[in-house]
Design an enzyme around this catalytic site. Sequence first.
Site, PDB file in Angstrom:
ATOM      1  N   ASP A   1      23.510  66.583  45.726  1.00 38.44           N
ATOM      2  CA  ASP A   1      24.732  66.741  44.953  1.00 38.44           C
ATOM      3  C   ASP A   1      24.663  65.784  43.764  1.00 38.44           C
ATOM      4  O   ASP A   1      23.685  65.801  43.035  1.00 38.44           O
ATOM      5  CB  ASP A   1      25.955  66.511  45.863  1.00 38.44           C
ATOM      6  CG  ASP A   1      27.291  66.727  45.167  1.00 38.44           C
ATOM      7  OD1 ASP A   1      27.688  67.895  45.008  1.00 38.44           O
ATOM      8  OD2 ASP A   1      27.917  65.743  44.757  1.00 38.44           O
TER       9      ASP A   1
ATOM     10  N   HIS B   1      26.426  73.854  50.998  1.00 37.07           N
ATOM     11  CA  HIS B   1      26.207  72.762  50.050  1.00 37.07           C
ATOM     12  C   HIS B   1      25.640  71.502  50.684  1.00 37.07           C
ATOM     13  O   HIS B   1      24.948  70.728  50.024  1.00 37.07           O
ATOM     14  CB  HIS B   1      27.542  72.428  49.371  1.00 37.07           C
ATOM     15  CG  HIS B   1      27.435  71.343  48.360  1.00 37.07           C
ATOM     16  ND1 HIS B   1      26.632  71.450  47.242  1.00 37.07           N
ATOM     17  CD2 HIS B   1      28.020  70.108  48.289  1.00 37.07           C
ATOM     18  CE1 HIS B   1      26.736  70.348  46.525  1.00 37.07           C
ATOM     19  NE2 HIS B   1      27.564  69.513  47.143  1.00 37.07           N
TER      20      HIS B   1
END
Length: 320
Positions: free
Chosen positions: A99, A298
């Site tokens: 991320d 994610h």
Amino acid sequence: MVEHRTVDVNGIRLHIAEQGSGPLVVLLHGFPESWHSWHHQFGPLADAGFRVVAPDQRGYGRSDHPEDVDAYTILHLVGDVVGLIHALGEEKAYVVGHDWGAPVAWHTALLRPDMVLGVAGLSVPPPFRGTRPPLATMEERFGGRFYWNYFNRPGVADAEFARDTRTTLRKFFYSASGDAPGTAEGRQPLVDPERGWLAAMPDPEVLPAWLTEDDLDALTESFSQGFTGALNWYRNLDRNWELTAAWHGSVVTSPALYIYGDRDLVPAFPGTPELIEKLPELMPNLRREPLELAGCGHWTQQERPDEVNAALIEFLKGCS
């Protein structure tokens, strides 16, 4: 055994977790996370012969939270990594990020290739600087509803997320995971600025198997000082674009690896699928085709730890 301590780096104090001995591997977490995001990686990487260190990055967890928004630019974040490597007594390291940690890792390799033995990014692909400031671009494309623009409103997301930290994190982690309903493209992170972001996020009655109550405890504790430091990273997106003008058109030359989930919303951002497809042409030292993990959302290294660990160990050993 993971050990914890604090080190002085780049004018601030960083909390770090570390395990193992051997070549240094620095693991950089994303938003809204902490060093704990890598708890599945410590043992396997240490057993494979590496010294594994994961900091709470500035603005997170037990590390310092500078008050000045300008203290969270990409140059500060890369400076923290460079300073951490030196503080640990090393001149070079492998750098891995997920991320927001991925852009920090990629930019560390871009700005200081002399210090990066290899770089891996999870979820967020390598940076290729656009021709326009990112916040303005997304403001125009999505009418101000893209989450970057929502985060850029001083104090707004900070207050929304801090009202019930545990619920905020539970919703974030579930809604962006491979377990949430809908496709990645159908879950584009658009926010109604009046209702906030959390109102539209599902709150699971049962946590996914990869996310435990203990994980939520650790995350919740790490945001005991609130979310402002973490959100300040987003408030520097346009400033980062200005600061990196000298590297426009540059590419990461260090040995590289990119891993992402096919249900991750970030690789579905506008223009990103096309970029991922071209990465083997754009990255001169990409060691394999981008690794796509089926059914993964994610939270790459937490949802698919075995596959991520195997890929990282193969990559790290292949660089040495």
